[in-house]
Enzyme design. Sequence first.
Site, PDB file in Angstrom:
ATOM      1  N   ASP A  22      28.320  34.847  35.124  1.00 52.87           N
ATOM      2  CA  ASP A  22      27.603  34.926  36.399  1.00 52.87           C
ATOM      3  C   ASP A  22      26.428  33.952  36.369  1.00 52.87           C
ATOM      4  O   ASP A  22      25.439  34.188  35.674  1.00 52.87           O
ATOM      5  CB  ASP A  22      27.134  36.379  36.586  1.00 52.87           C
ATOM      6  CG  ASP A  22      26.217  36.538  37.785  1.00 52.87           C
ATOM      7  OD1 ASP A  22      26.171  35.623  38.637  1.00 52.87           O
ATOM      8  OD2 ASP A  22      25.548  37.593  37.868  1.00 52.87           O
ATOM      9  N   ASN A  24      24.590  32.908  39.174  1.00 51.93           N
ATOM     10  CA  ASN A  24      23.529  33.089  40.176  1.00 51.93           C
ATOM     11  C   ASN A  24      22.943  34.500  40.212  1.00 51.93           C
ATOM     12  O   ASN A  24      22.202  34.854  41.108  1.00 51.93           O
ATOM     13  CB  ASN A  24      24.031  32.689  41.567  1.00 51.93           C
ATOM     14  CG  ASN A  24      25.126  33.622  42.057  1.00 51.93           C
ATOM     15  OD1 ASN A  24      25.573  34.504  41.313  1.00 51.93           O
ATOM     16  ND2 ASN A  24      25.556  33.456  43.293  1.00 51.93           N
ATOM     17  N   ASP A  26      24.278  37.608  40.660  1.00 58.66           N
ATOM     18  CA  ASP A  26      24.682  38.644  41.632  1.00 58.66           C
ATOM     19  C   ASP A  26      25.691  39.631  41.035  1.00 58.66           C
ATOM     20  O   ASP A  26      26.275  40.434  41.757  1.00 58.66           O
ATOM     21  CB  ASP A  26      25.240  38.004  42.919  1.00 58.66           C
ATOM     22  CG  ASP A  26      26.523  37.225  42.652  1.00 58.66           C
ATOM     23  OD1 ASP A  26      26.932  37.115  41.466  1.00 58.66           O
ATOM     24  OD2 ASP A  26      27.130  36.728  43.622  1.00 58.66           O
ATOM     25  N   ASP A  30      31.001  33.168  38.501  1.00 58.72           N
ATOM     26  CA  ASP A  30      31.099  32.108  39.518  1.00 58.72           C
ATOM     27  C   ASP A  30      31.295  30.741  38.852  1.00 58.72           C
ATOM     28  O   ASP A  30      31.292  30.633  37.617  1.00 58.72           O
ATOM     29  CB  ASP A  30      29.852  32.109  40.419  1.00 58.72           C
ATOM     30  CG  ASP A  30      28.565  32.157  39.604  1.00 58.72           C
ATOM     31  OD1 ASP A  30      28.508  31.460  38.567  1.00 58.72           O
ATOM     32  OD2 ASP A  30      27.636  32.897  39.978  1.00 58.72           O
ATOM     33  N   ASP A  99      45.271  28.143  40.159  1.00 57.08           N
ATOM     34  CA  ASP A  99      46.310  29.092  40.542  1.00 57.08           C
ATOM     35  C   ASP A  99      46.813  28.736  41.944  1.00 57.08           C
ATOM     36  O   ASP A  99      46.019  28.485  42.849  1.00 57.08           O
ATOM     37  CB  ASP A  99      45.713  30.509  40.557  1.00 57.08           C
ATOM     38  CG  ASP A  99      46.586  31.506  39.817  1.00 57.08           C
ATOM     39  OD1 ASP A  99      47.737  31.706  40.259  1.00 57.08           O
ATOM     40  OD2 ASP A  99      46.115  32.081  38.828  1.00 57.08           O
ATOM     41  N   ASP A 201      51.836  31.418  40.905  1.00 54.58           N
ATOM     42  CA  ASP A 201      51.985  32.875  40.936  1.00 54.58           C
ATOM     43  C   ASP A 201      53.385  33.267  41.426  1.00 54.58           C
ATOM     44  O   ASP A 201      53.852  32.758  42.453  1.00 54.58           O
ATOM     45  CB  ASP A 201      50.923  33.438  41.889  1.00 54.58           C
ATOM     46  CG  ASP A 201      50.760  34.938  41.767  1.00 54.58           C
ATOM     47  OD1 ASP A 201      50.457  35.414  40.675  1.00 54.58           O
ATOM     48  OD2 ASP A 201      50.959  35.628  42.791  1.00 54.58           O
ATOM     49  N   GLU A 257      54.864  31.471  36.994  1.00 52.94           N
ATOM     50  CA  GLU A 257      55.007  32.880  36.598  1.00 52.94           C
ATOM     51  C   GLU A 257      56.393  33.309  37.052  1.00 52.94           C
ATOM     52  O   GLU A 257      56.683  33.337  38.249  1.00 52.94           O
ATOM     53  CB  GLU A 257      53.919  33.724  37.260  1.00 52.94           C
ATOM     54  CG  GLU A 257      53.826  35.100  36.627  1.00 52.94           C
ATOM     55  CD  GLU A 257      53.047  36.089  37.463  1.00 52.94           C
ATOM     56  OE1 GLU A 257      52.566  37.070  36.907  1.00 52.94           O
ATOM     57  OE2 GLU A 257      52.938  35.896  38.683  1.00 52.94           O
ATOM     58  N   HIS A 330      45.355  38.238  32.828  1.00 52.51           N
ATOM     59  CA  HIS A 330      44.540  39.144  33.656  1.00 52.51           C
ATOM     60  C   HIS A 330      45.326  40.364  34.147  1.00 52.51           C
ATOM     61  O   HIS A 330      44.753  41.231  34.792  1.00 52.51           O
ATOM     62  CB  HIS A 330      43.998  38.361  34.843  1.00 52.51           C
ATOM     63  CG  HIS A 330      45.097  37.878  35.743  1.00 52.51           C
ATOM     64  ND1 HIS A 330      45.989  36.897  35.355  1.00 52.51           N
ATOM     65  CD2 HIS A 330      45.483  38.270  36.963  1.00 52.51           C
ATOM     66  CE1 HIS A 330      46.864  36.718  36.318  1.00 52.51           C
ATOM     67  NE2 HIS A 330      46.590  37.527  37.304  1.00 52.51           N
ATOM     68  N   ASP A 331      46.636  40.408  33.878  1.00 50.38           N
ATOM     69  CA  ASP A 331      47.462  41.550  34.306  1.00 50.38           C
ATOM     70  C   ASP A 331      47.831  42.464  33.144  1.00 50.38           C
ATOM     71  O   ASP A 331      48.526  43.465  33.341  1.00 50.38           O
ATOM     72  CB  ASP A 331      48.788  41.058  34.903  1.00 50.38           C
ATOM     73  CG  ASP A 331      48.610  40.347  36.223  1.00 50.38           C
ATOM     74  OD1 ASP A 331      47.634  40.647  36.931  1.00 50.38           O
ATOM     75  OD2 ASP A 331      49.460  39.488  36.553  1.00 50.38           O
TER      76      ASP A 331
HETATM   77  O1  TEU Z   1      51.624  39.034  39.061  1.00 48.91           O
HETATM   78  C1  TEU Z   1      52.949  39.310  39.326  1.00 48.91           C
HETATM   79  C2  TEU Z   1      53.632  40.337  38.529  1.00 48.91           C
HETATM   80  O2  TEU Z   1      54.763  40.624  38.818  1.00 48.91           O
HETATM   81  C3  TEU Z   1      53.027  41.063  37.408  1.00 48.91           C
HETATM   82  O3  TEU Z   1      52.300  40.334  36.530  1.00 48.91           O
HETATM   83  C4  TEU Z   1      52.343  42.304  37.885  1.00 48.91           C
HETATM   84  O4  TEU Z   1      51.171  42.061  38.561  1.00 48.91           O
HETATM   85  C5  TEU Z   1      51.986  43.218  36.749  1.00 48.91           C
HETATM   86  O5  TEU Z   1      53.043  43.286  35.862  1.00 48.91           O
HETATM   87  C6  TEU Z   1      51.752  44.588  37.273  1.00 48.91           C
HETATM   88  O6  TEU Z   1      51.261  45.366  36.264  1.00 48.91           O
HETATM   89  C7  TEU Z   1      50.979  38.103  39.869  1.00 48.91           C
HETATM   90  C8  TEU Z   1      49.513  38.039  39.519  1.00 48.91           C
HETATM   91  O7  TEU Z   1      49.381  37.602  38.201  1.00 48.91           O
HETATM   92  C9  TEU Z   1      48.903  39.378  39.760  1.00 48.91           C
HETATM   93  O8  TEU Z   1      47.553  39.420  39.381  1.00 48.91           O
HETATM   94  C10 TEU Z   1      49.047  39.670  41.229  1.00 48.91           C
HETATM   95  O9  TEU Z   1      48.592  40.969  41.502  1.00 48.91           O
HETATM   96  C11 TEU Z   1      50.490  39.534  41.700  1.00 48.91           C
HETATM   97  O10 TEU Z   1      51.117  38.367  41.236  1.00 48.91           O
HETATM   98  C12 TEU Z   1      50.522  39.440  43.200  1.00 48.91           C
HETATM   99  O11 TEU Z   1      49.933  38.227  43.584  1.00 48.91           O
END
Ligand code: TEU
Length: 581
Positions: A22, A24, A26, A30, A99, A201, A257, A330-331
């Site tokens: 972060d 700034n 908040d 960023d 992305d 994505d 992906e 991130h998932d």
């Molecule tokens: O993810 C798509 C996806 O099918 C998986 O990674 C899913 O989000 C995960 O297995 C559920 O637990 C992509 C992005 O990486 C994700 O952050 C988004 O939510 C999703 O597409 C929709 O855009």
Amino acid sequence: MDERRWWKESVVYQIYPQSFCDGNGDGVGDIPGIISKLDYLAGLGVDVLWLSPIYPSPGYDSGYDISDYEAIDPRYGGMEDFERLVAQAHARGLRLIIDLVVNHTSNEHPWFKAACSGKNDPKRDYYIWNNPAPGGGPPNNWGALFGGPAWTLDEKSGQYYLHLFSPKQPELNWENPQLRREIYAMMRRWLSRGVDGFRMDVISLIAKPDDFSDGPAGPGGYFDPRARAAANPKVHEYLREMRREALAGRDVMTVGEASAATLEDARRLTNPRGDELDMVFQFEHMDLDGGETFKWNDRGIPLPRLKSVMAKWQEGLAHRGWNALFWNNHDQPRMISRLGDEGEWREASAKMLAVCLHMMQGTPYVYQGEELGMTNMRFTSPEQLRDSESLSAYRRYVRDGDIPEGDMLRYISMKSRDNARTPMQWSAAPGAGFTRAAPWMGINPNYREINAEEQLGRRGSVLNFYKELIRLRRAYPIVVYGDFVPYAPDDPRVFAYLRVLDGETLFVCCNFSAERLGFAPPDGFRDAIRDAGALRNTDASAELLLTNHEASAYMTEFRLAPYEAVVIRKSQNQIKTKEVS
Ligand code: TEU
């Protein structure tokens, strides 16, 4: 050897902008915050940065619901900040990919608003519409990944629109040539701002199923249409067109992906002609612990299954495609909490997992905090959650009585996407050096022990081990281009394999358990290892390239310490070369 390409020889670092730094004050990460950490990233030795979405978004799916493809979300900064980021990354020799989320938009995107204004609006056909089923209700039994049906009624027109994720993420209609042209033009504009490629994505799903009939109902009583979408060969046509229209003549990298894609699909998507994608993320190894209640359980990933799935993709794409290697994003919950050890062996297991992944064939991805051995969070109440998938699953499964509340919180602590999204742990200062304000989501309380500042100066830290691992990749082409050969595939505790290239071999062996184990090397290595110390054999010898254990007993006793990983290199004329020089 396969054709040399920079993106095969690179290590990619994924930044989740909300939670990185972060600048700034908040409470939200960023772009200026990212810029302030470029020296750290260059110091780590990575080559490419991947930024999760930074576009304007209502934030329902943390930026994966985009309402404007052409701008920067004001929470992250402005276009000047973005251009400064590109320039400053390039000045440090770092490439930057962004992305690209073009399977769906936000329902607040102007295209979707126009599409809802009337059936005759030119943007109507940018999305996918269907009439209700003959008896009323959604057109078929398809379900959305984040819960409920995959169709939502547009009251005004009486038609339903399709969404494979949430109702706030309507699917784009790639059949429409005008839509495709708009997307390619948008991509060209980002390329002209200097970006070096795209992470795409759910790109495997852009062509929708050919067959809109009901399918066999799975969890929640719905059919999951993703495999049917991924099987539509039109995705290959679209990607070849995208390559021609948006990417031709540019030295960029693309990683798709590939949700629900099979090995066969991935071979086409990443074929060495290079007319579709450079590499794909597949999820077979991440989904090994799924079940009736989707991913919400405490089953754990069985190592022998993991080994066979990894080997299948390693061998299956060899010389016919290219793998993207990842344990985290991130998932996904933190891999150290899934397959490693959060306690006594945290650092050892973090390093072991890194060795196991980075020594395979493919381009490795490091997700922010992975290089510190960051762990899952322990969530004790739904108020701590920010991820809409976890929140809606919590409500649904607990409400329907499928999972008791206490169990669901435990499953969430093990599997929720929010485990990856807690702020980056930069220091032991309040706010973990991530922010001076109240953070947008809770910081893992273990930041006082696990943080970058503490690890930067400490010999043997996870962070410094990652640096060494990345350096090895540069020093030895076999790490990038060697063939993968499984070893002891049935061993339930050790993941071992060989890499082979032009008379040189690497032996990688990783103990996934907290026990001390004897583990025999392959025949060709046994004598070479024994001779290595004594330098008796002048034809062949072996050297220990890397271990995560200070006093490794592997070279003398063939013993692995808890969570120990070793990488041993053997080249036919190693000793001779040494004698000559
Ligand atoms: O993810 C798509 C996806 O099918 C998986 O990674 C899913 O989000 C995960 O297995 C559920 O637990 C992509 C992005 O990486 C994700 O952050 C988004 O939510 C999703 O597409 C929709 O855009």
